[in-house]
Design a protein around this motif. Structure first.
Motif, PDB file in Angstrom:
ATOM      1  N   LEU A 100      20.885  31.266  34.365  1.00  0.00           N
ATOM      2  CA  LEU A 100      21.403  31.040  33.014  1.00  0.00           C
ATOM      3  C   LEU A 100      22.649  31.864  32.686  1.00  0.00           C
ATOM      4  N   PRO A 101      22.719  33.173  33.034  1.00  0.00           N
ATOM      5  CA  PRO A 101      23.940  33.921  32.710  1.00  0.00           C
ATOM      6  C   PRO A 101      25.207  33.355  33.360  1.00  0.00           C
ATOM      7  N   TYR A 102      25.047  32.675  34.496  1.00  0.00           N
ATOM      8  CA  TYR A 102      26.223  32.137  35.196  1.00  0.00           C
ATOM      9  C   TYR A 102      26.938  31.071  34.371  1.00  0.00           C
ATOM     10  N   VAL A 103      26.185  30.291  33.608  1.00  0.00           N
ATOM     11  CA  VAL A 103      26.802  29.232  32.806  1.00  0.00           C
ATOM     12  C   VAL A 103      27.267  29.762  31.453  1.00  0.00           C
ATOM     13  N   THR A 104      27.078  31.040  31.220  1.00  0.00           N
ATOM     14  CA  THR A 104      27.556  31.670  29.988  1.00  0.00           C
ATOM     15  C   THR A 104      29.025  32.036  30.138  1.00  0.00           C
ATOM     16  N   SER A 105      29.779  31.910  29.078  1.00  0.00           N
ATOM     17  CA  SER A 105      31.193  32.292  29.099  1.00  0.00           C
ATOM     18  C   SER A 105      31.335  33.774  29.416  1.00  0.00           C
ATOM     19  N   ILE A 106      32.297  34.103  30.284  1.00  0.00           N
ATOM     20  CA  ILE A 106      32.525  35.502  30.632  1.00  0.00           C
ATOM     21  C   ILE A 106      32.992  36.292  29.413  1.00  0.00           C
ATOM     22  N   VAL A 107      33.701  35.640  28.498  1.00  0.00           N
ATOM     23  CA  VAL A 107      34.142  36.319  27.273  1.00  0.00           C
ATOM     24  C   VAL A 107      32.934  36.680  26.412  1.00  0.00           C
ATOM     25  N   LEU A 108      32.001  35.734  26.270  1.00  0.00           N
ATOM     26  CA  LEU A 108      30.793  36.012  25.495  1.00  0.00           C
ATOM     27  C   LEU A 108      29.974  37.115  26.150  1.00  0.00           C
ATOM     28  N   ALA A 109      29.835  37.053  27.483  1.00  0.00           N
ATOM     29  CA  ALA A 109      29.095  38.093  28.198  1.00  0.00           C
ATOM     30  C   ALA A 109      29.765  39.454  28.025  1.00  0.00           C
ATOM     31  N   ALA A 151      29.172  45.838  36.569  1.00  0.00           N
ATOM     32  CA  ALA A 151      27.781  45.515  36.251  1.00  0.00           C
ATOM     33  C   ALA A 151      27.703  44.309  35.324  1.00  0.00           C
ATOM     34  N   THR A 152      28.619  44.230  34.368  1.00  0.00           N
ATOM     35  CA  THR A 152      28.669  43.065  33.477  1.00  0.00           C
ATOM     36  C   THR A 152      28.965  41.791  34.260  1.00  0.00           C
ATOM     37  N   ALA A 153      29.976  41.856  35.126  1.00  0.00           N
ATOM     38  CA  ALA A 153      30.344  40.683  35.922  1.00  0.00           C
ATOM     39  C   ALA A 153      29.236  40.305  36.907  1.00  0.00           C
ATOM     40  N   ALA A 154      28.549  41.311  37.462  1.00  0.00           N
ATOM     41  CA  ALA A 154      27.449  41.035  38.392  1.00  0.00           C
ATOM     42  C   ALA A 154      26.289  40.362  37.669  1.00  0.00           C
ATOM     43  N   TRP A 155      25.961  40.826  36.460  1.00  0.00           N
ATOM     44  CA  TRP A 155      24.905  40.195  35.667  1.00  0.00           C
ATOM     45  C   TRP A 155      25.262  38.753  35.358  1.00  0.00           C
ATOM     46  N   LYS A 156      26.535  38.517  35.080  1.00  0.00           N
ATOM     47  CA  LYS A 156      26.961  37.180  34.713  1.00  0.00           C
ATOM     48  C   LYS A 156      26.999  36.233  35.905  1.00  0.00           C
ATOM     49  N   GLY A 157      27.374  36.738  37.099  1.00  0.00           N
ATOM     50  CA  GLY A 157      27.651  35.846  38.208  1.00  0.00           C
ATOM     51  C   GLY A 157      26.673  35.834  39.355  1.00  0.00           C
ATOM     52  N   VAL A 217      39.860  39.302  38.878  1.00  0.00           N
ATOM     53  CA  VAL A 217      39.237  39.748  37.636  1.00  0.00           C
ATOM     54  C   VAL A 217      40.298  39.994  36.563  1.00  0.00           C
ATOM     55  N   PHE A 218      40.003  39.523  35.364  1.00  0.00           N
ATOM     56  CA  PHE A 218      40.901  39.742  34.232  1.00  0.00           C
ATOM     57  C   PHE A 218      40.138  39.683  32.910  1.00  0.00           C
ATOM     58  N   ASP A 219      39.358  38.612  32.713  1.00  0.00           N
ATOM     59  CA  ASP A 219      38.753  38.337  31.402  1.00  0.00           C
ATOM     60  C   ASP A 219      37.934  39.495  30.877  1.00  0.00           C
ATOM     61  N   ALA A 220      37.027  40.001  31.718  1.00  0.00           N
ATOM     62  CA  ALA A 220      36.137  41.072  31.266  1.00  0.00           C
ATOM     63  C   ALA A 220      36.920  42.326  30.901  1.00  0.00           C
ATOM     64  N   MET A 221      37.931  42.658  31.697  1.00  0.00           N
ATOM     65  CA  MET A 221      38.734  43.847  31.409  1.00  0.00           C
ATOM     66  C   MET A 221      39.542  43.665  30.133  1.00  0.00           C
ATOM     67  N   TYR A 222      40.057  42.473  29.919  1.00  0.00           N
ATOM     68  CA  TYR A 222      40.856  42.200  28.724  1.00  0.00           C
ATOM     69  C   TYR A 222      40.008  42.345  27.466  1.00  0.00           C
ATOM     70  N   VAL A 223      38.774  41.823  27.513  1.00  0.00           N
ATOM     71  CA  VAL A 223      37.909  41.836  26.334  1.00  0.00           C
ATOM     72  C   VAL A 223      37.284  43.209  26.109  1.00  0.00           C
ATOM     73  N   MET A 224      36.845  43.868  27.181  1.00  0.00           N
ATOM     74  CA  MET A 224      36.045  45.074  27.028  1.00  0.00           C
ATOM     75  C   MET A 224      36.876  46.338  26.880  1.00  0.00           C
ATOM     76  N   THR A 225      38.009  46.427  27.561  1.00  0.00           N
ATOM     77  CA  THR A 225      38.758  47.690  27.570  1.00  0.00           C
ATOM     78  C   THR A 225      40.245  47.538  27.290  1.00  0.00           C
ATOM     79  N   GLY A 226      40.783  46.330  27.405  1.00  0.00           N
ATOM     80  CA  GLY A 226      42.225  46.168  27.247  1.00  0.00           C
ATOM     81  C   GLY A 226      43.017  46.864  28.331  1.00  0.00           C
ATOM     82  N   GLY A 227      42.397  47.070  29.487  1.00  0.00           N
ATOM     83  CA  GLY A 227      43.077  47.737  30.594  1.00  0.00           C
ATOM     84  C   GLY A 227      42.884  49.234  30.627  1.00  0.00           C
ATOM     85  N   GLY A 228      42.314  49.813  29.585  1.00  0.00           N
ATOM     86  CA  GLY A 228      42.142  51.261  29.517  1.00  0.00           C
ATOM     87  C   GLY A 228      40.808  51.716  30.094  1.00  0.00           C
ATOM     88  N   PRO A 229      40.495  52.991  29.963  1.00  0.00           N
ATOM     89  CA  PRO A 229      41.368  54.042  29.413  1.00  0.00           C
ATOM     90  C   PRO A 229      42.410  54.501  30.443  1.00  0.00           C
TER      91      PRO A 229
END
Length: 280
Positions: A100-109, A151-157, A217-229
């Motif tokens: 189920l997590p795989y079909v979830t949007s990476i942005v939502l995850a 860990a977020t990406a692994a849970w999702k994919g 990888v891009f989406d998770a970093m963009y949403v969660m940290t903006g590339g930081g810290p």
């Protein structure tokens, strides 16, 4: 007749995959402006790219992320696949739950896990506080941010990889493992010397696929940290995004994209060569 059947997909591939790749290759040799004007500058973008410290930094971040994400995802998927392969009760239900997590949007995850990682009122820090640990700034610590995003990406994919490995496990003849059991092999010995060698082509396939995905990888970093810290989660695709859509340096961004394409192509060629050898 065969060409007639594959023609629709072939046209889509040429228009939306092959065509843009050729266009990006040409664009990387130009100084393309937002107004539509452009100037051919040859390999100047690539010369500039190899001398750009930010490019090497983002490539290093991507490599570290890949080294963390790929083993985490594959080991989680392999362990789950082995458990589901041995479990008969409600096997179909658990397959659906884990997939189920795989079909979830990476942005939502990413948004959900960002809440979980919150320092003040996050679920994970609340659990750590209950055992007198923390709080831990998972997304604000340079040493923890990449493992946290991985860990977020692994849970999702991991669900997709789990299904591939489960299919590989089910394709192993039962007679082989039964013969090993009769010979006195323990469960670990059967897994180490029978299951893993026969699962090698499938295992290598998922390793290559997950590595390619990690490099993009891009989406998770963009949403969660903006590339930081401090650019600790500034990936190669994030660098490409900033070059093209923040600074509108489209020729330079295309050069970054072509370098990423070369990395993905190398992984694909290794996959084709080694998996083909295993099949032979």
């Amino acid at each position: 007749m065969g060409f007639a059947f594959i023609a629709p997909m072939l046209v889509l591939f040429i228009v939306f995959r092959f065509g843009p790749t050729i266009g990006a290759a040409f664009l990387s040799l130009t100084d393309y402006r937002l107004s539509g004007e452009w100037e051919f500058i040859g390999a100047r973008n690539y010369t500039r790219l190899f001398g750009d410290a930010l490019f090497w930094e983002s490539l290093g971040v991507t490599a570290i992320y890949t080294a963390v994400y790929v083993p985490m995802t594959v080991l989680l998927a392999l362990g789950t696949a082995v458990l589901l392969h041995r479990t008969v009760w409600m096997r179909g239900f658990f397959r659906g739950v884990f997939f189920l997590p795989y079909v979830t949007s990476i942005v939502l995850a990413a948004v959900i896990w960002k809440w979980i990682y919150e320092v003040d009122d996050g679920l994970l820090n609340a659990a750590l506080g209950a055992i007198s640990l923390g709080p831990v700034d998972f997304l604000g610590d340079e040493n923890l941010v990449l493992p946290s995003i991985a860990a977020t990406a692994a849970w999702k994919g991991f669900g997709y990889t789990m299904l591939i490995l489960l299919a590989g496990l089910q394709s192993i003849p039962r007679e082989v493992t039964e013969a090993a059991t009769v010979d006195g092999a323990s469960a670990w010995q059967r897994f180490r010397w029978v299951t893993l060698p026969m699962l090698r082509p499938v295992l290598f396939f998922v390793l290559v696929i997950e590595a390619i995905q990690a490099f993009q990888v891009f989406d998770a970093m963009y949403v969660m940290t903006g590339g930081g810290p401090v650019r600790a989660s500034y990936s190669l695709v994030y660098f490409l995004y900033d070059s093209g859509f923040k600074y509108f340096d489209f020729g330079y961004a295309s050069a970054v994209g072509l370098m990423l394409f070369v990395v993905v192509l190398i992984f694909s060629l290794i996959q084709r060569r080694l998996i083909g050898r295993e099949v032979d």
